[in-house]
Motif scaffolding. Sequence first.
Motif, PDB file in Angstrom:
ATOM      1  N   ARG A 476      52.083  35.234  37.572  1.00  0.00           N
ATOM      2  CA  ARG A 476      51.327  34.779  38.754  1.00  0.00           C
ATOM      3  C   ARG A 476      51.922  35.376  40.030  1.00  0.00           C
ATOM      4  NH1 ARG A 476      47.014  31.380  39.069  1.00  0.00           N
ATOM      5  NH2 ARG A 476      46.697  29.984  37.300  1.00  0.00           N
ATOM      6  N   THR A 477      53.239  35.418  40.097  1.00  0.00           N
ATOM      7  CA  THR A 477      53.878  35.969  41.300  1.00  0.00           C
ATOM      8  C   THR A 477      53.554  37.452  41.436  1.00  0.00           C
ATOM      9  OG1 THR A 477      55.677  34.404  41.024  1.00  0.00           O
ATOM     10  CG2 THR A 477      56.109  36.286  42.462  1.00  0.00           C
ATOM     11  N   ALA A 478      53.694  38.179  40.333  1.00  0.00           N
ATOM     12  CA  ALA A 478      53.485  39.628  40.402  1.00  0.00           C
ATOM     13  C   ALA A 478      52.058  39.962  40.823  1.00  0.00           C
ATOM     14  CB  ALA A 478      53.799  40.268  39.049  1.00  0.00           C
ATOM     15  N   TYR A 479      51.096  39.181  40.324  1.00  0.00           N
ATOM     16  CA  TYR A 479      49.689  39.486  40.624  1.00  0.00           C
ATOM     17  C   TYR A 479      49.197  38.744  41.866  1.00  0.00           C
ATOM     18  CZ  TYR A 479      49.512  42.411  36.598  1.00  0.00           C
ATOM     19  OH  TYR A 479      49.748  43.454  35.747  1.00  0.00           O
ATOM     20  N   GLY A 480      50.052  37.892  42.419  1.00  0.00           N
ATOM     21  CA  GLY A 480      49.698  37.189  43.652  1.00  0.00           C
ATOM     22  C   GLY A 480      48.455  36.334  43.497  1.00  0.00           C
ATOM     23  N   VAL A 481      48.295  35.695  42.330  1.00  0.00           N
ATOM     24  CA  VAL A 481      47.062  34.926  42.103  1.00  0.00           C
ATOM     25  C   VAL A 481      47.356  33.427  42.088  1.00  0.00           C
ATOM     26  CG1 VAL A 481      45.857  36.757  40.877  1.00  0.00           C
ATOM     27  CG2 VAL A 481      47.278  35.164  39.576  1.00  0.00           C
ATOM     28  N   ALA A 482      46.378  32.674  42.618  1.00  0.00           N
ATOM     29  CA  ALA A 482      46.451  31.210  42.589  1.00  0.00           C
ATOM     30  C   ALA A 482      45.159  30.707  41.969  1.00  0.00           C
ATOM     31  CB  ALA A 482      46.604  30.671  44.006  1.00  0.00           C
ATOM     32  N   GLY A 483      45.204  29.551  41.320  1.00  0.00           N
ATOM     33  CA  GLY A 483      43.982  28.992  40.738  1.00  0.00           C
ATOM     34  C   GLY A 483      43.474  29.808  39.563  1.00  0.00           C
ATOM     35  N   ASP A 484      42.206  29.567  39.223  1.00  0.00           N
ATOM     36  CA  ASP A 484      41.605  30.247  38.071  1.00  0.00           C
ATOM     37  C   ASP A 484      41.180  31.660  38.479  1.00  0.00           C
ATOM     38  OD1 ASP A 484      42.017  27.925  36.720  1.00  0.00           O
ATOM     39  OD2 ASP A 484      39.924  27.281  36.721  1.00  0.00           O
ATOM     40  N   THR A 485      41.840  32.645  37.915  1.00  0.00           N
ATOM     41  CA  THR A 485      41.598  34.032  38.366  1.00  0.00           C
ATOM     42  C   THR A 485      41.561  34.971  37.159  1.00  0.00           C
ATOM     43  OG1 THR A 485      42.877  33.537  40.350  1.00  0.00           O
ATOM     44  CG2 THR A 485      42.427  35.849  39.911  1.00  0.00           C
ATOM     45  N   VAL A 486      40.594  35.880  37.215  1.00  0.00           N
ATOM     46  CA  VAL A 486      40.483  36.916  36.183  1.00  0.00           C
ATOM     47  C   VAL A 486      40.981  38.235  36.773  1.00  0.00           C
ATOM     48  CG1 VAL A 486      38.863  38.238  34.761  1.00  0.00           C
ATOM     49  CG2 VAL A 486      38.480  35.794  35.137  1.00  0.00           C
ATOM     50  N   VAL A 487      41.825  38.942  36.013  1.00  0.00           N
ATOM     51  CA  VAL A 487      42.303  40.264  36.442  1.00  0.00           C
ATOM     52  C   VAL A 487      41.923  41.271  35.351  1.00  0.00           C
ATOM     53  CG1 VAL A 487      44.307  41.661  37.073  1.00  0.00           C
ATOM     54  CG2 VAL A 487      44.260  39.221  37.662  1.00  0.00           C
ATOM     55  N   VAL A 488      41.195  42.299  35.751  1.00  0.00           N
ATOM     56  CA  VAL A 488      40.850  43.364  34.791  1.00  0.00           C
ATOM     57  C   VAL A 488      41.783  44.544  35.048  1.00  0.00           C
ATOM     58  CG1 VAL A 488      39.075  44.951  33.951  1.00  0.00           C
ATOM     59  CG2 VAL A 488      38.440  42.637  34.704  1.00  0.00           C
ATOM     60  N   ILE A 489      42.448  44.982  33.996  1.00  0.00           N
ATOM     61  CA  ILE A 489      43.409  46.086  34.094  1.00  0.00           C
ATOM     62  C   ILE A 489      42.899  47.277  33.280  1.00  0.00           C
ATOM     63  CG2 ILE A 489      45.802  46.796  33.676  1.00  0.00           C
ATOM     64  CD1 ILE A 489      46.562  43.830  34.055  1.00  0.00           C
ATOM     65  N   ARG A 490      42.783  48.406  33.933  1.00  0.00           N
ATOM     66  CA  ARG A 490      42.255  49.614  33.305  1.00  0.00           C
ATOM     67  C   ARG A 490      43.210  50.108  32.208  1.00  0.00           C
ATOM     68  NH1 ARG A 490      41.007  53.317  38.551  1.00  0.00           N
ATOM     69  NH2 ARG A 490      42.462  54.633  37.375  1.00  0.00           N
ATOM     70  N   PRO A 491      42.745  50.992  31.344  1.00  0.00           N
ATOM     71  CA  PRO A 491      43.632  51.494  30.283  1.00  0.00           C
ATOM     72  C   PRO A 491      44.848  52.253  30.816  1.00  0.00           C
ATOM     73  CG  PRO A 491      41.352  51.955  29.754  1.00  0.00           C
ATOM     74  CD  PRO A 491      41.355  51.442  31.154  1.00  0.00           C
ATOM     75  N   ASP A 492      44.764  52.808  32.039  1.00  0.00           N
ATOM     76  CA  ASP A 492      45.938  53.490  32.597  1.00  0.00           C
ATOM     77  C   ASP A 492      46.791  52.519  33.409  1.00  0.00           C
ATOM     78  OD1 ASP A 492      44.164  53.197  34.680  1.00  0.00           O
ATOM     79  OD2 ASP A 492      44.352  55.235  35.444  1.00  0.00           O
ATOM     80  N   ASN A 493      46.546  51.253  33.201  1.00  0.00           N
ATOM     81  CA  ASN A 493      47.384  50.198  33.783  1.00  0.00           C
ATOM     82  C   ASN A 493      47.385  50.204  35.309  1.00  0.00           C
ATOM     83  OD1 ASN A 493      47.799  49.575  31.146  1.00  0.00           O
ATOM     84  ND2 ASN A 493      49.810  50.537  31.026  1.00  0.00           N
ATOM     85  N   HIS A 494      46.178  50.340  35.839  1.00  0.00           N
ATOM     86  CA  HIS A 494      45.932  50.054  37.253  1.00  0.00           C
ATOM     87  C   HIS A 494      44.952  48.886  37.302  1.00  0.00           C
ATOM     88  CE1 HIS A 494      47.871  53.271  39.631  1.00  0.00           C
ATOM     89  NE2 HIS A 494      47.957  53.808  38.429  1.00  0.00           N
ATOM     90  N   VAL A 495      45.122  48.051  38.323  1.00  0.00           N
ATOM     91  CA  VAL A 495      44.242  46.889  38.457  1.00  0.00           C
ATOM     92  C   VAL A 495      42.862  47.373  38.896  1.00  0.00           C
ATOM     93  CG1 VAL A 495      43.862  44.752  39.739  1.00  0.00           C
ATOM     94  CG2 VAL A 495      46.177  45.396  39.036  1.00  0.00           C
ATOM     95  N   GLY A 496      41.830  46.933  38.168  1.00  0.00           N
ATOM     96  CA  GLY A 496      40.468  47.313  38.531  1.00  0.00           C
ATOM     97  C   GLY A 496      39.787  46.241  39.353  1.00  0.00           C
ATOM     98  N   LEU A 497      40.007  44.983  38.955  1.00  0.00           N
ATOM     99  CA  LEU A 497      39.308  43.879  39.617  1.00  0.00           C
ATOM    100  C   LEU A 497      40.151  42.622  39.551  1.00  0.00           C
ATOM    101  CD1 LEU A 497      35.696  42.724  39.412  1.00  0.00           C
ATOM    102  CD2 LEU A 497      37.350  41.349  38.165  1.00  0.00           C
ATOM    103  N   ILE A 498      40.154  41.875  40.650  1.00  0.00           N
ATOM    104  CA  ILE A 498      40.772  40.540  40.680  1.00  0.00           C
ATOM    105  C   ILE A 498      39.698  39.616  41.214  1.00  0.00           C
ATOM    106  CG2 ILE A 498      42.637  39.124  41.621  1.00  0.00           C
ATOM    107  CD1 ILE A 498      44.288  41.623  42.046  1.00  0.00           C
ATOM    108  N   SER A 499      39.332  38.617  40.406  1.00  0.00           N
ATOM    109  CA  SER A 499      38.192  37.806  40.830  1.00  0.00           C
ATOM    110  C   SER A 499      38.418  36.338  40.500  1.00  0.00           C
ATOM    111  CB  SER A 499      36.951  38.362  40.116  1.00  0.00           C
ATOM    112  OG  SER A 499      36.105  37.386  39.681  1.00  0.00           O
TER     113      SER A 499
END
Length: 535
Positions: A476-499
């Motif tokens: 949670r700290t690394a992704y800076g997310v609070a609450g219910d959150t979806v994170v999509v990570i591309r195959p090259d390990n870059h964040v595509g979407l945080i929603s």
Amino acid sequence: MTDVLIVGAGPTGLTLACDLARRGIAVRVVDKSPEYPRSSRAKGPNPRSLEVLEDLGVVGAVLAAGSAPLPMRKYRDGLPVADADPYAGSSPTPDAPYDRGRLIAQWRLEEILRDRLAESGTAVETGTEVVGLTDRDTTVAVAFADGSGTDARYVVGCDGAHSRVRKLLGVTFDGETEAEQQMVCGDVEITPGVLDRDVWHQWFDEDGAVMLCPIPGTRIGWWYQSGPERDAEGRALAPSLEGFRRLFARHTRLPAGHLTGAALLSTYRVNVRMADRYRVGRVLLAGDAAHVHAIAGGLGMNTGIQDAFNLGWKLAQVLRGRAGDELLDTYEEERLPVAAWTLDLTSERLRATLEAIRKPGGGLDTAVTPSTTGLDRGYRWSSLARPGGHGGVRSGDRAPDAPCADAGTGVPTRLFRVLAGPHITVLGFGPGTEHTLREAAAAHGDTVRTVRVYDAGEAPEAPLPGALHDRDGHARTAYGVAGDTVVVIRPDNHVGLISDADGHGAALRYLDVLDGAPEADRMWGAGMVDGTGKG
Ligand SMILES: Cc1cc2nc3c(=O)[nH]c(=O)nc-3n(C[C@H](O)[C@H](O)[C@H](O)COP(=O)(O)OP(=O)(O)OC[C@H]3O[C@@H](n4cnc5c(N)ncnc54)[C@H](O)[C@@H]3O)c2cc1C
């Protein structure tokens, strides 16, 4: 039919080949060199490349064959004046397991990548020079120097700074060659015991410089770099064992005979150039074929490895009919600005280093900055980066690591172990994301790995398969997310979407962009795929 023909078996071509082969793509790698190329060049992967190599399953071999970066000992007039360790005080953090690169000869790294490639049944075809390319709409006809040829759906020119592929495409390579700034290099042997092998020795005098760095895995091998000898008119002389001995004796004040052998001699000139396009139809460029720059900061090979990792999954998705051909345009959109940034950074680091070595105690540590780790490079501007993210991480950024535990067994693990492999990853923080995870898994099968990340306070009796327990809150700290959150990570390990979980439709629509059924409505509009990979 070859899906992808890779021209050039340097670190860029081999990284791309390993990534494509593990995705089941029919790949051929050709190199004009009659033997596996071997040169005295890069000194190893930076932290971001180590993460790429971990994903490809070879980081263990690289760590075993290499050594930690060495402190630098700087001399003036033959006397040591300062020691510097550019990495002193840095250590791995929960979100970045590699705080420093690894020293390993480029040819040794290439050997490791070739071995990995061989595991998928692909061998580099040496002595095979590409001399012609003809676009045939759905394929490219490739001509080899011996008169034979082949067809491939895509061709990637990883053929180095003098790229024939780039020239055949007519892509310009604008920039400058600094004819005056030359360096002679080679792998040399020094009598054992004469120089301490725990440091990288750097003699910087008013009239020139010699640098000697021990080559890991050898007992008496050293990387040699120095300014060239010059004739009476000031013209640089070609490197030779005798010349290396004279320069060694002049700057180290040691007997010339201690330098007992020299191989892989070459002259390096500072070239700062980049291609204005990375793609012409079905042919793409990567690595030195697309950009060259000063070696200050050690980013040439690293940028090539990272180009390849950006491109591999995109080619595979298009060839599998899971994304429109337009996905390949995002390769240039993302990587060309990184090359421009790299050219600027390395030119600036070279200027700073040349300034630093004018004073006693200055050395190559000046070239090292937090940016040369490669960990801060992302693609926030990309059309693949959906707006979103707060705190440290935003869409487009490198996906951080996080120590956590397997939610089923309690066994400690890391997020990077879950990200490693050819898949897209969907992380679900909080119970409100489970619906999205289930729908994503149902729609995308093995291509998408869904991972429920349970918080420290959540203790499910029957966790979802593959779930993680973020016991210490690192994820949670690394992704800076609070609450219910979806994170999509591309195959090259870059964040595509945080929603937010309420916007779960956004995550599912985004997954269709990365991994859509052929008839899916894509973000690019009409980019339908006909099953041949052509948009
Ligand atoms: C002295 C020196 C020190 C360096 N130090 C560092 C460092 O510390 N860190 C770092 O990251 N980088 C460093 N670099 C840069 C690094 O070596 C290059 O960036 C890297 O080799 C680029 O890899 P590549 O695979 O793109 O191209 P290359 O390694 O140049 O490979 C290209 C391959 O293509 C083949 N080829 C060419 N034309 C054809 C054709 N027509 N058909 C078939 N095959 C072809 C060639 O034989 C070659 O094997 C250094 C370079 C030098 C010179």
